[in-house]
Design an enzyme around this catalytic site. Structure first.
Site, PDB file in Angstrom:
ATOM      1  N   HIS A 191       2.786 -31.191  15.934  1.00  0.00           N
ATOM      2  CA  HIS A 191       1.606 -30.907  15.690  1.00  0.00           C
ATOM      3  C   HIS A 191       1.265 -30.936  14.608  1.00  0.00           C
ATOM      4  O   HIS A 191       0.273 -31.282  14.319  1.00  0.00           O
ATOM      5  CB  HIS A 191       0.989 -30.750  16.890  1.00  0.00           C
ATOM      6  CG  HIS A 191      -0.894 -31.451  17.340  1.00  0.00           C
ATOM      7  ND1 HIS A 191      -1.190 -32.843  17.247  1.00  0.00           N
ATOM      8  CD2 HIS A 191      -2.041 -30.348  16.961  1.00  0.00           C
ATOM      9  CE1 HIS A 191      -2.794 -32.549  17.230  1.00  0.00           C
ATOM     10  NE2 HIS A 191      -3.515 -31.699  16.617  1.00  0.00           N
ATOM     11  N   ARG A 216       0.202 -39.480  17.022  1.00  0.00           N
ATOM     12  CA  ARG A 216       0.659 -38.434  17.973  1.00  0.00           C
ATOM     13  C   ARG A 216       1.910 -38.329  18.714  1.00  0.00           C
ATOM     14  O   ARG A 216       2.488 -39.177  18.514  1.00  0.00           O
ATOM     15  CB  ARG A 216      -0.166 -38.666  19.008  1.00  0.00           C
ATOM     16  CG  ARG A 216      -1.674 -38.486  18.423  1.00  0.00           C
ATOM     17  CD  ARG A 216      -2.792 -38.774  20.369  1.00  0.00           C
ATOM     18  NE  ARG A 216      -4.364 -39.078  19.556  1.00  0.00           N
ATOM     19  CZ  ARG A 216      -4.760 -39.925  18.959  1.00  0.00           C
ATOM     20  NH1 ARG A 216      -4.271 -41.314  18.545  1.00  0.00           N
ATOM     21  NH2 ARG A 216      -6.472 -39.823  18.496  1.00  0.00           N
ATOM     22  N   ARG A 244       1.752 -33.569  12.156  1.00  0.00           N
ATOM     23  CA  ARG A 244       1.126 -34.675  12.030  1.00  0.00           C
ATOM     24  C   ARG A 244       0.021 -33.641  11.585  1.00  0.00           C
ATOM     25  O   ARG A 244      -0.913 -35.033  10.499  1.00  0.00           O
ATOM     26  CB  ARG A 244      -0.012 -34.936  13.147  1.00  0.00           C
ATOM     27  CG  ARG A 244      -0.840 -35.686  13.928  1.00  0.00           C
ATOM     28  CD  ARG A 244      -1.699 -36.076  15.243  1.00  0.00           C
ATOM     29  NE  ARG A 244      -2.522 -36.245  15.677  1.00  0.00           N
ATOM     30  CZ  ARG A 244      -2.648 -37.365  15.781  1.00  0.00           C
ATOM     31  NH1 ARG A 244      -2.086 -38.983  15.364  1.00  0.00           N
ATOM     32  NH2 ARG A 244      -4.810 -37.722  16.019  1.00  0.00           N
ATOM     33  N   LYS A 257      -4.573 -43.735  22.197  1.00  0.00           N
ATOM     34  CA  LYS A 257      -6.174 -43.397  23.132  1.00  0.00           C
ATOM     35  C   LYS A 257      -6.562 -44.120  23.927  1.00  0.00           C
ATOM     36  O   LYS A 257      -7.296 -44.570  22.563  1.00  0.00           O
ATOM     37  CB  LYS A 257      -6.929 -42.548  22.998  1.00  0.00           C
ATOM     38  CG  LYS A 257      -5.913 -40.577  22.831  1.00  0.00           C
ATOM     39  CD  LYS A 257      -6.943 -39.570  22.400  1.00  0.00           C
ATOM     40  CE  LYS A 257      -6.029 -37.493  22.549  1.00  0.00           C
ATOM     41  NZ  LYS A 257      -6.680 -36.603  22.124  1.00  0.00           N
ATOM     42  N   HIS A 269      -8.442 -41.901  15.533  1.00  0.00           N
ATOM     43  CA  HIS A 269      -9.955 -40.661  15.922  1.00  0.00           C
ATOM     44  C   HIS A 269     -10.727 -41.340  15.530  1.00  0.00           C
ATOM     45  O   HIS A 269     -11.295 -42.387  14.746  1.00  0.00           O
ATOM     46  CB  HIS A 269     -10.249 -39.578  14.811  1.00  0.00           C
ATOM     47  CG  HIS A 269      -9.218 -38.612  14.738  1.00  0.00           C
ATOM     48  ND1 HIS A 269      -9.023 -37.652  13.755  1.00  0.00           N
ATOM     49  CD2 HIS A 269      -8.541 -37.798  15.409  1.00  0.00           C
ATOM     50  CE1 HIS A 269      -8.271 -36.627  13.607  1.00  0.00           C
ATOM     51  NE2 HIS A 269      -7.819 -36.772  14.892  1.00  0.00           N
ATOM     52  N   TYR A 290     -10.313 -30.997   8.355  1.00  0.00           N
ATOM     53  CA  TYR A 290      -9.459 -31.174   7.391  1.00  0.00           C
ATOM     54  C   TYR A 290     -10.521 -30.806   6.388  1.00  0.00           C
ATOM     55  O   TYR A 290     -10.082 -31.380   4.813  1.00  0.00           O
ATOM     56  CB  TYR A 290      -8.977 -32.432   7.300  1.00  0.00           C
ATOM     57  CG  TYR A 290      -7.916 -32.516   8.242  1.00  0.00           C
ATOM     58  CD1 TYR A 290      -6.797 -32.328   8.075  1.00  0.00           C
ATOM     59  CD2 TYR A 290      -7.735 -32.965   9.514  1.00  0.00           C
ATOM     60  CE1 TYR A 290      -6.086 -32.000   9.105  1.00  0.00           C
ATOM     61  CE2 TYR A 290      -7.453 -33.852  10.297  1.00  0.00           C
ATOM     62  CZ  TYR A 290      -5.878 -32.228  10.428  1.00  0.00           C
ATOM     63  OH  TYR A 290      -5.384 -33.195  11.498  1.00  0.00           O
TER      64      TYR A 290
END
Length: 308
Positions: free
Chosen positions: A253, A157, A256, A181, A279, A288
């Site tokens: 992004h 990210r 990415r 995150k 994720h 994807y």
């Protein structure tokens, strides 16, 4: 309990117990305070809101032009808020338990072709070799090249990339240890080209007195102490323009997304890509799957004995 106090208590819990990042906390605060203002206008504290109030609020933000994704995010914030009130015995029920999540359109991520990424990286590398460039211009070109090589090699990210500590470049840099995150750490491999670009950038960075002592790999004069995401995005668009690529289709992004899509196109497993992207839920990575569907279709049509 009044809405303002309940929101503060909820945010304290999210920070202390779940390790929510400041950006996440700010987002929850905006969403909940907006819902509290709507509820107060109907004569009720948000802590006393009923399902009809929440439905009316969702209808209101839809009329204000909020996309289905934004509506779903706000409902998610309210669900967590009321679940917290219920588990803490602040209220006896959860008014969001019977509400349906607004349906989101399934949008495919913008990606660049492998050829376009190669053009972008080649141009960035060429600009580091300009013998006539001043020391500062040379520094900026080395920094941009390192940023791009690391981003495309790892799929970080943009906030993770610009906030890398310099220690990651001084250790065994075949891998990067990244804090993502929710303060979750993950290890991502670094390509030879990315390691080389990072080493060349670091060699010059360490000679600059105002930067060499910074704890950040990409230091800057800013509140955070490291390069702002907006500055990187602006420099990337400038490079895209000089490369002859459409600037509106390029952002950190998008690179990415290119990282993930190109891995899948070349045979990577979806679970592995999920881990590399950081994720927490495989459903996030499943945007994807169209790439995998194309790859499987090509595999069958090219190799099945009965294919046309």
């Amino acid at each position: 309990m009044r809405a303002a106090a309940a929101i503060e208590t909820f945010l304290e819990m999210m920070s202390a117990e779940r390790g929510a990042a400041q950006n996440t906390l700010d987002s929850y605060r905006r969403d909940l305070e907006d819902a509290a203002a709507f509820s107060a206008a109907t004569g009720l504290q948000l802590t006393l809101a009923q399902p009809a109030t929440i439905r009316a609020y969702l209808d209101d933000i839809a009329e204000r032009g909020f996309a289905a994704t934004s509506q779903a995010r706000r409902l998610s914030a309210l669900r967590q808020f009321f679940r917290f009130l219920y588990t803490e015995n602040i209220r006896a029920d959860d008014p969001t338990s019977t509400l349906d999540t607004p349906k989101k359109d399934r949008s495919l991520p913008k990606i660049l072709s492998e050829a376009d990424v190669e053009k972008l990286l080649s141009r960035a590398e060429e600009e580091t070799q300009d013998a006539k460039a001043s020391n500062m211009v040379h520094f900026h070109s080395l920094r941009l090249h390192a940023l791009l090589e690391i981003l495309y090699a790892t799929g970080l990210r943009v906030s993770e990339l610009v906030g890398l500590p310099v220690t990651v470049a001084r250790s065994d840099n075949r891998f990067l240890m990244v804090r993502g995150k929710g303060s979750k750490d993950r290890m991502v491999p670094l390509s030879g080209k990315a390691r080389d670009a990072m080493a060349k950038y670091l060699a010059l960075r360490d000679t600059l007195p105002n930067l060499s002592g910074s704890p950040w790999l990409f230091p800057a004069i800013s509140e955070s102490g490291f390069l702002a995401r907006q500055v990187f995005a602006r420099e990337l668009k400038g490079l895209a323009a000089r490369t002859g690529l459409k600037t509106s289709a390029i952002s950190p992004h998008v690179l990415r997304h290119a990282f993930a899509s190109h891995l899948l196109q070349n045979g990577a497993d979806l679970r592995a890509v999920q881990q590399l992207l950081g994720h927490s839920d495989i459903s996030t990575t499943q945007i994807y799957t169209h790439v995998m569907e194309e790859r499987l279709h090509r595999l069958v049509t090219e190799h099945h004995p009965l294919a046309d």
